[in-house]
Design an enzyme around this catalytic site. Sequence first.
Site, mmCIF file in Angstrom:
data_model
loop_
_atom_site.group_PDB
_atom_site.id
_atom_site.type_symbol
_atom_site.label_atom_id
_atom_site.label_comp_id
_atom_site.label_asym_id
_atom_site.label_seq_id
_atom_site.Cartn_x
_atom_site.Cartn_y
_atom_site.Cartn_z
ATOM 1 N N PRO A 27 0.792 -1.236 0.000
ATOM 2 C CA PRO A 27 0.000 0.000 0.000
ATOM 3 C C PRO A 27 0.821 1.281 0.000
ATOM 4 C CG PRO A 27 -0.845 -1.570 1.594
ATOM 5 C CD PRO A 27 0.463 -2.099 1.134
ATOM 6 N N CYS A 31 18.479 28.196 1.419
ATOM 7 C CA CYS A 31 18.931 29.160 0.417
ATOM 8 C C CYS A 31 18.561 28.680 -0.984
ATOM 9 C CB CYS A 31 20.444 29.364 0.548
ATOM 10 S SG CYS A 31 21.034 30.834 -0.320
ATOM 11 N N TYR A 77 7.450 9.689 3.418
ATOM 12 C CA TYR A 77 8.425 10.286 2.497
ATOM 13 C C TYR A 77 8.884 11.685 2.899
ATOM 14 C CZ TYR A 77 6.768 6.362 -0.226
ATOM 15 O OH TYR A 77 6.422 5.108 -0.619
#
Length: 485
Positions: A317, A391, A421
């Site tokens: 999944p 930056c 993630y």
Amino acid sequence: MSADPHTRSAAPAWLQVPDDVNGLAPEVWPATARRDDEGVLLLGGVPATELRERFGTPLYVLDEDLVRETARRTLDAFRAAAALHGVQARVYYAGKAFLSTEVVRWVTEEGLAVDVCTGGELAVALAAGADPSRLGFHGNNKSVAELEQAVEAGVGSIVIDSLIEIERLGAIVERSGATQPVLLRVNSGVHAETHDFLATAHEDQKFGFTLTDAPAAVARIREFSGLRLVGLHCHIGSQIFGTAGFEESAARVVALHAELREGGELPVLNLGGGFGIAYTSVDDPTPIEELAVGIADAVARQCEVRGIPVPNLAFEPGRAIVGRAGVTLYEVGTTKPVALDAGGERLYVSVDGGMSDNARPALYGAEFSARVASRTSDADPVLARVVGRHCESGDIVVDAEYLPSDVAPGDLLAVPATGAYCFSLASNYNYVTRPPVVALRAGVARVIVRGETIDDLLARDVGIDAAPALDDGRTPGQAPTEGIA
């Protein structure tokens, strides 16, 4: 500002001005997320302000109860769908989504297997006490050392991804005398309706074998007595809604499965997963029960057409197990209204994290939501962009969101659906330390992955101890004590 037509035109079409800028979309936030009488966001019964006080920001917060509940619900759904056709189902938790020893224990205690794709991920799973026979090992470039580690550990299945890997693994089992179950990863040619980098079943990419090349690879596997081919594996992508792609992929993969059965039994068919979750209020993920029934039925129909038995099924999944359970907390540092070319303004809200703790917007253009977590507000909504401290102009956490126009430095900001993630892709870009992970269960918060410190970062730099002295006796980085204009 939110009513200005120029500003409204700068927002994506799906983003609507909210009726309540303090509201929490139930499909996006963990079920336990709510506001207390003071307007403070509660997660798992714990005030977000308390979490900031105890653990600092940025902070990954993970609802353990929701991870466990989702794991159980998913496993039950696929087992029930498979049982309708007289077969069994196994569900693998995707280690790459979020991996720590605690999370491995949660999902394995709830009955899930675990898939890993590097020696490091395998080491974490084993350190958590996972049963090696319930681990699957993925990856397009597994080293000889990693394959040896997997075979020695007794990993339940290795998903073969190339001809070279067949030779490597064949040589290992011949040397060791082991018998290693394997699956062959194939590309069905079905493109998931998702970002190009998330679609993994088309032919021009690094994973797996084409349907045309697969029979030759299977023949070579079967020449090694120590390799036991148990089935095929196919994964069409990630963040997928609906069953249409899976049904088409099943038709193609079952046809190959039927052809290959002539050379020996193939008891397992792993159709991957990559099921989607809601990141914004307009996302509409397919209920897991509907996915399970739709995919299992599609496989059964294709097997019936070909007159073959339905194999046992396996699924992965992905983010669906852990994604919604995560919320990231940030503190607002600065705000800045910026005029838009077409007229109107966008408010830039800078927080103390960014692409180092959530790389998905920069990598995939991923959309997220945000809410002020330390209070409620009666101010009008304003079109905002939540940005990080790095930056980079592309350092965006939430590209477009309506926040209260009085959002200010010191406010606590919460971004939901960050369980998958985000921690996994975290980096030290600009030498920023990675945040801790705090788990919530039954109103109790505890650290499951400690945050990094500057000392952690410096400890890896071997040049520090060898720093030469400057002409005036200082070491590099030590400021002069006089003579500064």
